[in-house]
Write an enzyme that holds these catalytic residues in place. Structure first.
Site, PDB file in Angstrom:
ATOM      1  N   PHE A 223      -8.011  -4.797 -22.940  1.00 11.62           N
ATOM      2  CA  PHE A 223      -7.569  -6.154 -22.571  1.00 11.62           C
ATOM      3  C   PHE A 223      -8.702  -7.163 -22.579  1.00 11.62           C
ATOM      4  CE2 PHE A 223      -3.037  -6.058 -21.844  1.00 11.62           C
ATOM      5  CZ  PHE A 223      -2.835  -4.708 -22.066  1.00 11.62           C
TER       6      PHE A 223
ATOM      7  N   CYS B 147       6.774 -10.248 -20.010  1.00  8.93           N
ATOM      8  CA  CYS B 147       6.243  -9.782 -18.718  1.00  8.93           C
ATOM      9  C   CYS B 147       5.106 -10.640 -18.173  1.00  8.93           C
ATOM     10  CB  CYS B 147       5.781  -8.341 -18.858  1.00  8.93           C
ATOM     11  SG  CYS B 147       7.082  -7.275 -19.481  1.00  8.93           S
TER      12      CYS B 147
ATOM     13  N   LYS C  83       5.876 -14.385 -17.306  1.00  7.93           N
ATOM     14  CA  LYS C  83       6.844 -14.486 -16.203  1.00  7.93           C
ATOM     15  C   LYS C  83       6.221 -13.992 -14.881  1.00  7.93           C
ATOM     16  CE  LYS C  83      10.260 -11.353 -16.297  1.00  7.93           C
ATOM     17  NZ  LYS C  83      10.374 -10.491 -15.132  1.00  7.93           N
TER      18      LYS C  83
HETATM   19  C1  UGA Z   1       2.811  -5.458 -20.212  1.00  9.65           C
HETATM   20  C2  UGA Z   1       1.920  -4.420 -19.510  1.00  9.65           C
HETATM   21  O1  UGA Z   1       0.860  -4.009 -20.361  1.00  9.65           O
HETATM   22  C3  UGA Z   1       2.729  -3.202 -19.087  1.00  9.65           C
HETATM   23  O2  UGA Z   1       1.905  -2.300 -18.347  1.00  9.65           O
HETATM   24  C4  UGA Z   1       3.888  -3.657 -18.202  1.00  9.65           C
HETATM   25  O3  UGA Z   1       4.712  -2.571 -17.824  1.00  9.65           O
HETATM   26  C5  UGA Z   1       4.727  -4.669 -18.972  1.00  9.65           C
HETATM   27  O4  UGA Z   1       3.890  -5.786 -19.341  1.00  9.65           O
HETATM   28  C6  UGA Z   1       5.841  -5.114 -18.055  1.00  9.65           C
HETATM   29  O5  UGA Z   1       5.555  -5.731 -17.016  1.00  9.65           O
HETATM   30  O6  UGA Z   1       7.006  -4.735 -18.288  1.00  9.65           O
HETATM   31  P1  UGA Z   1       3.769  -5.769 -22.711  1.00  9.65           P
HETATM   32  O7  UGA Z   1       4.294  -7.093 -22.259  1.00  9.65           O
HETATM   33  O8  UGA Z   1       4.652  -4.878 -23.507  1.00  9.65           O
HETATM   34  O9  UGA Z   1       3.287  -4.888 -21.430  1.00  9.65           O
HETATM   35  O10 UGA Z   1       2.511  -6.104 -23.608  1.00  9.65           O
HETATM   36  P2  UGA Z   1       0.931  -5.804 -23.642  1.00  9.65           P
HETATM   37  O11 UGA Z   1       0.655  -4.784 -24.660  1.00  9.65           O
HETATM   38  O12 UGA Z   1       0.396  -5.582 -22.310  1.00  9.65           O
HETATM   39  O13 UGA Z   1       0.432  -7.204 -24.214  1.00  9.65           O
HETATM   40  C7  UGA Z   1       0.723  -8.426 -23.527  1.00  9.65           C
HETATM   41  C8  UGA Z   1       0.139  -9.599 -24.273  1.00  9.65           C
HETATM   42  O14 UGA Z   1      -1.268  -9.643 -24.101  1.00  9.65           O
HETATM   43  C9  UGA Z   1       0.377  -9.594 -25.781  1.00  9.65           C
HETATM   44  O15 UGA Z   1       0.769 -10.902 -26.160  1.00  9.65           O
HETATM   45  C10 UGA Z   1      -0.979  -9.253 -26.371  1.00  9.65           C
HETATM   46  O16 UGA Z   1      -1.158  -9.830 -27.650  1.00  9.65           O
HETATM   47  C11 UGA Z   1      -1.908  -9.872 -25.344  1.00  9.65           C
HETATM   48  N1  UGA Z   1      -3.252  -9.242 -25.311  1.00  9.65           N
HETATM   49  C12 UGA Z   1      -3.394  -7.963 -24.909  1.00  9.65           C
HETATM   50  C13 UGA Z   1      -4.375  -9.984 -25.640  1.00  9.65           C
HETATM   51  O17 UGA Z   1      -4.280 -11.185 -25.988  1.00  9.65           O
HETATM   52  N2  UGA Z   1      -5.610  -9.402 -25.563  1.00  9.65           N
HETATM   53  C14 UGA Z   1      -5.773  -8.132 -25.164  1.00  9.65           C
HETATM   54  O18 UGA Z   1      -6.930  -7.664 -25.123  1.00  9.65           O
HETATM   55  C15 UGA Z   1      -4.638  -7.380 -24.840  1.00  9.65           C
END
Ligand code: UGA
Length: 435
Positions: free
Chosen positions: A246, A257, A260
């Site tokens: 992250f 997620c 929100k």
């Molecule tokens: C996220 C959490 O990672 C889960 O643990 C959680 O269960 C879920 O929300 C939820 O509350 O239901 P998710 O929304 O599927 O999961 O997506 P992520 O893979 O966490 O990515 C979230 C956003 O962060 C994406 O737009 C991604 O592009 C961005 N991101 C992620 C970054 O910009 N940089 C990073 O280093 C990592």
């Protein structure tokens, strides 16, 4: 165990199929008739890696069934609520669907059954549900909070191999029932009260969102002091106290997620007279960050009026068909506002709604670049990393590429004759190599 799951979105459907694969008898219900008809014939209403196969396998094994409401499983020992909690205009989670389900469960569940919340709900919701049930004369039902931590795109893997299991309970017997339900999963267990479990979920998402906004701010400074954010993140992440995940700078977080839940936690804090200043900034930084491509295009082209821009990627991240809160939508909106034309590529999303209109999305990246003055990489789909940039250039009117996820090699683009920019690296815009 006889398990009822209400709501067949990402969380409900994946959880249901995974619990069935652990050997439980699962019934997933949803009031959306169309969805249930699809699921009963093994077709998925959402795109999630491995889900079709898992659901079909569990249907065939007779461990998974679908229905329209809680009466489809009157013998349930445990019922998990996985319905939507969409944000209200003030950022708070709307619990109308959750309480409609509680009302139904209060009428159908057998004596002593357990009701668990899987949806992300404000701290204190499990206690409110218990009180509501007591008011219905169903004080016998036990209420627990079992937050989920699955990511779209790796939801099955995350559910079957979790980093931790969090059980928020109000009595010891419920903890034992939850242990039985999760038997077969190897993960550290945190057993706590329901408010603490609800807070673990919000705090986890808020912390990850904070890491993302933090590295994006560092990226913006890197550009101005000639440093390289990818190396900064690598150098920071080697310290286990920080961790490398992250810390990818880009166009910020999207999805159903993080946006929100961060706003909801700010609102939860506000209700108890606490100003969560840090998280408010995380939200503001994220909102600003997603418009970075628009500033860059403006810097390069001057006016954006009449410029044709292709957005490469529409979903909020690769591996999903989910467009909710995707930066692509905000970027498109801002470009259209400034008089630019926008065209879209995505390997999965069929259409995208922007400013109340529906835009078609090309599944052929070269076709999507036809006549474009600029391309912006919004979602790091693997197919975009393997693009033939020489071939792409022949389709474009002007070779300008902005990499909003820092996944393209600047040298490859420069050698192919592009003017190239990305996030958080020395020299805000790389000039093309002399041809
Ligand atoms: C996220 C959490 O990672 C889960 O643990 C959680 O269960 C879920 O929300 C939820 O509350 O239901 P998710 O929304 O599927 O999961 O997506 P992520 O893979 O966490 O990515 C979230 C956003 O962060 C994406 O737009 C991604 O592009 C961005 N991101 C992620 C970054 O910009 N940089 C990073 O280093 C990592």
């Amino acid at each position: 165990m006889k398990t009822l799951i209400i709501g067949t979105g990402y969380v409900g459907l994946v959880t249901g199929a995974c619990f069935a694969s652990l050997g439980h008898q699962v019934v997933c219900v949803d009031k959306d008739v169309r969805k249930i008809e699809m699921l009963q014939t093994g077709r998925m209403p959402i795109y999630e890696l491995g889900l079709t196969e898992l659901v079909q396998e569990q249907l065939a094994a007779g461990r998974l069934r679908f229905g329209l409401d809680a009466s489809a499983c009157p013998e349930a020992e445990i019922a998990l609520i996985a319905v939507g909690t969409p944000p209200l205009p003030n950022g708070e989670a709307n619990l109308a669907h959750v309480f409609a389900v509680v009302e139904q469960l209060g009428q159908t569940l057998p004596t002593g059954a357990v009701i668990g919340t899987k949806s992300t709900v404000p701290v204190g919701t499990a206690v409110r549900i218990s009180e509501h049930l007591k008011g219905m004369g169903r004080g016998d039902l036990k209420v627990v909070s079992i937050p989920e931590f699955l990511r779209e795109g790796s939801a099955i893997e995350d559910t079957l191999h979790p980093y931790r299991l969090v059980f928020g309970v109000q009595d010891g017997e419920s903890a034992t029932i939850l242990e039985r339900l999760h038997e077969g999963l190897q993960a550290p267990m945190v057993v706590c009260d329901t408010q603490t479990a609800e807070m673990i979920k919000y705090a986890s998402n808020a912390f990850l969102a904070t890491k993302i906004s933090f590295i994006n701010e560092i990226a913006n400074i890197c550009e101005r002091v000639d440093a390289d954010v990818s190396q900064v993140a690598h150098g920071m992440g080697l310290d286990p106290r920080i961790g490398s995940s992250f810390l990818k700078a880009g166009l910020g977080y999207g999805g159903s997620c993080f946006p929100k839940d961060t706003r909801a936690l700010v609102s939860i804090a506000g209700h108890v007279d606490y100003d969560f200043e840090l998280l408010r900034s995380v939200v503001a930084v994220n909102q600003r960050q997603r418009l970075e491509p628009v500033h860059r295009l403006r810097e390069w082209f001057g006016s954006l009026a009449g410029i044709k821009v292709t957005l490469l990627g529409v979903t909020f991240k690769p591996g999903t068909d989910d467009i909710r809160e995707s930066p692509a939508v905000d970027v498109a909106e801002a470009l259209l506002d400034e008089g630019a034309q926008v065209q879209f590529y995505d390997p999965v999303a069929p259409v995208v709604g922007v400013q109340g209109a529906e835009f078609g999305v090309s599944h052929d990246v070269y076709e999507s670049l036809l006549g474009a003055d600029a391309a912006v990489l919004v979602t790091e789909w693997p197919e975009l990393l393997e693009l033939d940039w020489q071939r792409a250039r022949l389709r474009m009117k002007q070779p300008f590429v902005f990499d909003g996820r820092n996944v393209l090699d600047p040298l490859v683009l420069q050698n192919a004759g592009y003017t190239f920019a990305n996030i958080g690296h020395k020299s805000r815009t790389f000039a093309p190599m002399p041809m």
